[in-house]
Design an enzyme around this catalytic site. Structure first.
Site, mmCIF file in Angstrom:
data_model
loop_
_atom_site.group_PDB
_atom_site.id
_atom_site.type_symbol
_atom_site.label_atom_id
_atom_site.label_comp_id
_atom_site.label_asym_id
_atom_site.label_seq_id
_atom_site.Cartn_x
_atom_site.Cartn_y
_atom_site.Cartn_z
ATOM 1 N N GLY A 141 0.791 -1.225 0.000
ATOM 2 C CA GLY A 141 0.000 0.000 0.000
ATOM 3 C C GLY A 141 0.822 1.274 0.000
ATOM 4 O O GLY A 141 0.289 2.355 -0.243
ATOM 5 N N CYS A 163 -27.376 -9.228 -16.173
ATOM 6 C CA CYS A 163 -26.850 -8.909 -17.505
ATOM 7 C C CYS A 163 -27.877 -9.322 -18.558
ATOM 8 O O CYS A 163 -28.392 -10.438 -18.530
ATOM 9 C CB CYS A 163 -25.528 -9.640 -17.727
ATOM 10 N N CYS A 217 -26.054 -12.385 -20.758
ATOM 11 C CA CYS A 217 -25.716 -13.704 -20.196
ATOM 12 C C CYS A 217 -26.487 -14.017 -18.921
ATOM 13 O O CYS A 217 -26.350 -15.103 -18.375
ATOM 14 C CB CYS A 217 -24.212 -13.813 -19.938
ATOM 15 N N CYS A 241 -22.517 -7.158 -19.071
ATOM 16 C CA CYS A 241 -21.291 -7.297 -18.273
ATOM 17 C C CYS A 241 -20.212 -6.376 -18.826
ATOM 18 O O CYS A 241 -19.961 -6.362 -20.031
ATOM 19 C CB CYS A 241 -20.747 -8.721 -18.344
ATOM 20 N N CYS A 264 -18.629 -12.471 -19.805
ATOM 21 C CA CYS A 264 -19.955 -12.530 -20.439
ATOM 22 C C CYS A 264 -19.946 -13.573 -21.570
ATOM 23 O O CYS A 264 -20.852 -14.409 -21.665
ATOM 24 C CB CYS A 264 -20.315 -11.153 -20.982
HETATM 25 ZN ZN LIG Z 1 -23.039 -10.881 -19.217
#
Ligand SMILES: [Zn+2]
Lengths: 293, 188
Positions: free
Chosen positions: A38, A246, A249, A271, A277
């Site tokens: 970090g 989505c 999909c 997506c 996807c």
């Molecule tokens: Zn998708």
């Protein structure tokens, strides 16, 4: 590739473009970044044959990381086929002779702009982020000397005040991208402009490397590093998932982009991770507008 | 005059061998205590192939190097100078140091970085008689639950971790294998 073009490639470029001394300098910065998760390690960024907006920090980190055996994937906000992603992929095909892929599971090094792949990454994978502004405190304090001091002293109170003002004004923390995180209870870190939906994925099995070219910083997260999105007891962090699946999909667990599909302004949600996807559709999953996709 | 073996033992193809060696070094640092193979370099005794490869991969004229104890021989000096150009310095100025654990004492001499720049800390390359996935219990970044690794003096590493984010970082080398222990690893 024929022997002749291979020779031409080798004489025209160093392996992965950068000279050995530059790669050593970047590699040392990566190792110190991993040792202090970090913390932003300064490095002497080099000119790359592409504009800064194209992720030269990520490109330099990838160049220092790739081996000839790697399989390389580049995503730009989840997509493999944008001009930016295609250019970077071609660049390393040419200069490092690496294989490339669009499939997350096949890739050993993935360079990304503003997304984390949906598919969980493994220990044998490296995720390289392109970072525009590495300093999470920059919008509070323009001075580099001051922000460095704030990190040194763990003076993160102002950051919390800013987030709390958000809650007072909007009823919630309005930051949707580059949502700040605290690493192992020590450094506040900018995860790059990923959607906060991706923040929980920052705790992963893969090595994560962050490169900021213009700002000359490298930082890192070793696998399984504790990464906590800043929040408050009465306002816990909310990665905020869209309300719908989505349209292509049917995935209900992915980050979605809103896409205009015709001149009449019809919209669909798909997506952002195009490989995820496609893989789902290949496996027979179908969303509400799947047939049209 | 420089011994002839100073000229050998470098990378045959520096760009690709250094890339592979760096990945081994990076994986070691990212997965503390996990033993990794690393090859490519071959220096004069007592330098192990793993330590020689690390030096070839990470050192150059910008990285002051401390050769500790039995590693401070003319042959090693010549080899390091020819292949890396790293300036040879004392412990307190070193960015890298290589030697046996005893020879690296007192480790309090090494740079631990500053609160503004914790990266300005030394990396120790501890030549070891053996590396084993047994001994001290490790937790922290890079470790899913716990790891076990053979540390020479666990309490010294625990104390180094206690001052995080300051502290030096260590590689352990033996033959053609290495492991790492960054300052972020808690030791018990
Ligand atoms: Zn998708």
């Amino acid at each position: 590739m024929t022997t002749q073009t291979a020779e031409a490639t080798q004489s025209a470029y160093n392996f992965a473009y950068l000279d050995e001394q530059t790669k050593r300098m970047i590699r040392r910065a990566i190792l110190k970044g991993l040792a202090v998760p970090g913390y932003q390690v300064p490095f002497a960024s080099r000119e790359m044959p592409m504009p800064y907006g194209w992720g030269t920090g990520g490109v330099q980190v990838s160049a220092a990381t790739l081996t000839p055996e790697d399989c390389f994937k580049v995503i730009d906000q989840g997509a493999d086929d944008t001009t930016n992603a295609v250019s970077i992929r071609k660049f390393f095909e040419r200069t490092a002779q690496v294989e490339t892929t669009t499939h997350t599971a096949e890739a050993t090094v993935i360079q990304t702009r503003h997304r984390i792949p949906e598919e969980p990454l493994r220990e044998d994978q490296v995720l390289v982020y392109q970072v525009p502004i590495p300093e999470p405190l920059r919008f509070l304090e323009p001075s580099e000397v001051e922000t460095r001091k704030m990190h040194a002293l763990e003076e993160y109170g102002l950051m919390h005040v800013k987030l709390y003002e958000d809650i007072a004004r909007h009823g919630a923390i309005s930051t949707a991208y580059a949502y700040p995180v605290k690493v192992e209870g020590r450094y506040v870190m900018d995860p790059s402009p990923i959607p906060k939906f991706d923040n929980p994925k920052l705790e992963m099995a893969a090595i994560q490397l962050f490169g900021a070219g213009r700002e000359q910083r490298i930082y890192a997260l070793p696998p399984y590093t504790q990464v906590v999105s800043l929040d408050f007891e009465d306002h816990p962090f909310d990665p905020s998932k869209a309300e719908h699946p989505c349209d292509l999909c049917g995935a209900e667990d992915s980050y979605l982009d809103e896409v205009i599909t015709d001149d009449a302004g019809s919209r669909m949600f798909v997506c952002s991770d195009t490989d995820y996807c496609l893989a789902r559709r290949d496996a027979g999953h179908e969303g509400a507008q799947g047939a049209r996709g | 005059m420089m011994a002839s073996d100073a000229l050998t033992g470098g990378f045959a193809d520096a760009p690709t061998e250094a890339a592979r060696a760096f990945r081994a070094a990076m994986n070691a640092m990212a997965f503390p205590g996990r033993i990794q193979p690393i090859t490519g370099g071959q220096g004069p005794a007592p330098l192990s192939p793993a330590a020689a490869t690390l030096l070839l991969t990470l050192c150059d004229p910008e990285t002051p190097l401390y050769l500790a104890g039995a590693h401070d021989t003319q042959a090693v000096r010549d080899w390091v100078t020819f292949h890396t150009g790293a300036p040879l310095v004392g412990a307190s100025e070193a960015m890298f140091a290589v030697g046996g654990w005893e020879a690296l004492q007192p480790v309090s001499a090494f740079a631990i970085g500053t609160s503004d720049y914790p990266d300005r800390a030394a990396t120790l390359i501890v030549e070891s008689a053996a590396l084993e996935q047994a001994g001290s219990t490790l937790t922290g970044p890079g470790i899913k639950e716990t790891a076990t690794f053979s540390l020479p003096e666990p309490e010294v590493f625990a104390a180094n971790a206690a001052r995080f984010p300051l502290g030096w970082d260590a590689y352990f080398t033996c033959g053609d294998r290495l492991a790492a222990l960054p300052r972020s690893t808690k030791v018990s």
